[in-house]
Design an enzyme around this catalytic site. Sequence first.
Site, PDB file in Angstrom:
ATOM      1  N   GLY A   8       0.422  -9.049 -38.258  1.00 27.21           N
ATOM      2  CA  GLY A   8       1.283  -9.693 -37.263  1.00 27.21           C
ATOM      3  C   GLY A   8       2.686  -9.131 -37.268  1.00 27.21           C
ATOM      4  N   ALA A   9       2.790  -7.796 -37.280  1.00 30.50           N
ATOM      5  CA  ALA A   9       4.100  -7.158 -37.469  1.00 30.50           C
ATOM      6  C   ALA A   9       4.796  -6.770 -36.166  1.00 30.50           C
ATOM      7  CB  ALA A   9       3.940  -5.912 -38.337  1.00 30.50           C
ATOM      8  N   SER A  11       5.930  -8.636 -33.710  1.00 25.02           N
ATOM      9  CA  SER A  11       6.930  -9.566 -33.182  1.00 25.02           C
ATOM     10  C   SER A  11       7.365 -10.544 -34.269  1.00 25.02           C
ATOM     11  CB  SER A  11       6.364 -10.347 -31.988  1.00 25.02           C
ATOM     12  OG  SER A  11       5.321 -11.201 -32.419  1.00 25.02           O
ATOM     13  N   GLY A  12       8.399 -11.315 -33.950  1.00 22.73           N
ATOM     14  CA  GLY A  12       8.821 -12.419 -34.801  1.00 22.73           C
ATOM     15  C   GLY A  12       9.160 -12.037 -36.229  1.00 22.73           C
ATOM     16  N   LEU A  13       8.765 -12.906 -37.148  1.00 23.12           N
ATOM     17  CA  LEU A  13       9.063 -12.728 -38.570  1.00 23.12           C
ATOM     18  C   LEU A  13       8.467 -11.427 -39.107  1.00 23.12           C
ATOM     19  CD1 LEU A  13      10.157 -13.916 -41.277  1.00 23.12           C
ATOM     20  CD2 LEU A  13       7.932 -15.049 -41.531  1.00 23.12           C
ATOM     21  N   GLY A  14       7.237 -11.118 -38.708  1.00 24.29           N
ATOM     22  CA  GLY A  14       6.568  -9.917 -39.216  1.00 24.29           C
ATOM     23  C   GLY A  14       7.334  -8.654 -38.888  1.00 24.29           C
ATOM     24  N   SER A 138       3.049 -22.813 -44.100  1.00 24.12           N
ATOM     25  CA  SER A 138       3.961 -23.708 -43.399  1.00 24.12           C
ATOM     26  C   SER A 138       4.080 -25.004 -44.172  1.00 24.12           C
ATOM     27  CB  SER A 138       3.420 -24.004 -41.998  1.00 24.12           C
ATOM     28  OG  SER A 138       4.187 -25.008 -41.371  1.00 24.12           O
ATOM     29  N   TYR A 161      -3.373 -26.485 -36.298  1.00 24.00           N
ATOM     30  CA  TYR A 161      -2.438 -25.570 -36.977  1.00 24.00           C
ATOM     31  C   TYR A 161      -2.149 -26.066 -38.391  1.00 24.00           C
ATOM     32  CZ  TYR A 161       1.952 -23.189 -38.104  1.00 24.00           C
ATOM     33  OH  TYR A 161       2.935 -22.453 -38.731  1.00 24.00           O
TER      34      TYR A 161
END
Length: 263
Positions: A8-9, A11-14, A138, A161
């Site tokens: 998951g790299a 976008s976002g945190l990744g 989380s 989730y």
Amino acid sequence: MSTILITGATSGLGRHVAFELVRSGHSVLAHGRDAGRVERLAEELRAEGEAEGFVADLASLDQVRQLAAHVAGEHPELDVLINNAGVGFGSPGSGRELSADGHELRLAVNYLAPVALTRALLPVLRANAPARIVNVGSAGQEPLDLDDPELTRGYDGTAAYRRSKFALAAHTFTLAEELAGTGVAVNVLHPATFMDTGMVREGGIEPWNTVADGAPGVLALATQEMGSGGYYDGTSRARAHEETYDAWVQRRLTAVTDQLLKL
């Protein structure tokens, strides 16, 4: 320096973590599901250091296993795995979705995929010990109904989730015991609350934190000696949901997981 696979790299945190790692001198294997985005990211990362892109849809267990085989074949020196990719609550009021294999989508991507990817890469990680596995979880955790893990009754995206993240935490603690003495550490963390990501915005939530706020915990667990079998809130040791530590829950979850991965 390490060779680090981060899922998951794109976008976002990744994405933020991938750039931090490559700038620190690590070799980054950046995963995403969109070939064009992965290639663009890999090019940007290579401008900063050593990087390679890998494409797979984690909603397909076949593609998860192909990703593991591809990475292991190309990078037998892999010593860090960051399971970061995830699916959020979904847009408000959206219904139950299924993965390519027919599993409930949040359970499939947030839990079954990292379990399958980790298992497939364990021989490589063990061979390169000391090695590290970082599971991005989380603080939002809710006990999984082990009689209905796919949430076929009374579906709710937020519950789906939270249950997937509960399962990921409990699995982390089970795996840490299994890997004791091997030199492979595995930890799970809550990076930061409601970071400014597409996942959070899709859920109709106003972000509280930036992805930069969530990065230090991931970076610390990926690059520093932080023990094994821990749950972290950012960089601080914390407690996951109490039931994730229950030995009976862990055993049942392992059995259910094995069954779901065989289907």
